[in-house]
Design an enzyme around this catalytic site. Structure first.
Site, PDB file in Angstrom:
ATOM      1  CG  ASN A  44     -55.037 -58.007 -59.502  1.00  0.00           C
ATOM      2  OD1 ASN A  44     -55.829 -57.170 -59.888  1.00  0.00           O
ATOM      3  ND2 ASN A  44     -55.224 -59.306 -59.661  1.00  0.00           N
ATOM      4  CD  GLU A  46     -52.921 -62.052 -62.549  1.00  0.00           C
ATOM      5  OE1 GLU A  46     -53.064 -62.538 -63.685  1.00  0.00           O
ATOM      6  OE2 GLU A  46     -53.606 -62.388 -61.556  1.00  0.00           O
ATOM      7  CD  GLU A  57     -54.481 -56.516 -51.061  1.00  0.00           C
ATOM      8  OE1 GLU A  57     -53.896 -56.779 -52.133  1.00  0.00           O
ATOM      9  OE2 GLU A  57     -55.333 -57.259 -50.555  1.00  0.00           O
ATOM     10  CB  CYS A  91     -51.607 -58.161 -49.033  1.00  0.00           C
ATOM     11  SG  CYS A  91     -51.098 -58.170 -50.758  1.00  0.00           S
TER      12      CYS A  91
HETATM   13  N1  THU Z   1     -54.677 -60.712 -55.221  1.00  0.00           N
HETATM   14  C1  THU Z   1     -54.637 -59.419 -54.793  1.00  0.00           C
HETATM   15  O1  THU Z   1     -54.463 -58.490 -55.579  1.00  0.00           O
HETATM   16  N2  THU Z   1     -54.782 -59.185 -53.457  1.00  0.00           N
HETATM   17  C2  THU Z   1     -54.955 -60.167 -52.529  1.00  0.00           C
HETATM   18  O2  THU Z   1     -54.838 -59.916 -51.349  1.00  0.00           O
HETATM   19  C3  THU Z   1     -55.328 -61.525 -52.981  1.00  0.00           C
HETATM   20  C4  THU Z   1     -54.840 -61.860 -54.352  1.00  0.00           C
HETATM   21  C5  THU Z   1     -54.460 -60.971 -56.658  1.00  0.00           C
HETATM   22  C6  THU Z   1     -53.117 -61.586 -56.961  1.00  0.00           C
HETATM   23  C7  THU Z   1     -53.381 -62.271 -58.284  1.00  0.00           C
HETATM   24  O3  THU Z   1     -53.160 -61.313 -59.324  1.00  0.00           O
HETATM   25  C8  THU Z   1     -54.860 -62.606 -58.234  1.00  0.00           C
HETATM   26  O4  THU Z   1     -55.410 -61.860 -57.156  1.00  0.00           O
HETATM   27  C9  THU Z   1     -55.130 -64.089 -58.004  1.00  0.00           C
HETATM   28  O5  THU Z   1     -54.465 -64.549 -56.881  1.00  0.00           O
END
Ligand code: THU
Length: 136
Positions: A44, A46, A57, A91
């Site tokens: 992820n 941000e 994903e 996702c």
């Molecule tokens: N997150 C993911 O990377 N994949 C998911 O399917 C669930 C959530 C990340 C997004 C965000 O950066 C952090 O988790 C908290 O929601």
């Protein structure tokens, strides 16, 4: 754990260590086994403008496409805690674009046990590319 799942887990964990998640502090890794036999991973990413961040994903999907593969054969998602870190709703739809409904998605909060589910179980009655005329 089978050998391929061990490889997927290790790839997801390796990339999770590189996640950029200073706002949620929730570091996620995703690894996909692709139709070319290779594993592609993403984390992820941000952003200070919170909604602009993206999940692990789509990062893995982008890596797969950039590497020249087309289809997802197996998915492994890792995150913190002991509850399975399942793909968010958006996702699931993104995976649906590149994976058949019988593809296994393994969701793992790394302090607990992994959860195995098919994409069809995670996203029932789903809409996909075959619904669009241009793809028929
Ligand atoms: N997150 C993911 O990377 N994949 C998911 O399917 C669930 C959530 C990340 C997004 C965000 O950066 C952090 O988790 C908290 O929601």
């Amino acid at each position: 754990m089978t050998d391929i799942d061990k490889q997927l887990f290790e790839a997801a964990e390796a990339v999770r260590a590189r996640a950029y998640a200073p706002y949620s502090n929730f570091h996620v890794g995703a690894a996909v086994l692709a139709d070319d036999g290779n594993i592609y991973a993403g984390c992820n990413v941000e952003n200070a403008a919170y909604p602009v961040g993206n999940c692990a994903e789509p990062s893995a999907i982008a890596a797969m496409l950039a590497g020249g593969a087309k289809r997802i054969k197996r998915v492994y998602v890792t995150g913190p805690g002991s509850e399975p870190v399942t793909p968010c709703g958006g996702c699931r739809q993104r995976l649906r674009e590149f994976a058949d409904l019988d593809v296994t998605v393994i969701s793992h909060g790394v302090e607990g046990e992994p959860l195995h589910a098919t994409l069809g179980e995670l996203l029932p009655h789903s809409f996909g590319p075959e619904f669009l005329d241009q793809n028929n």
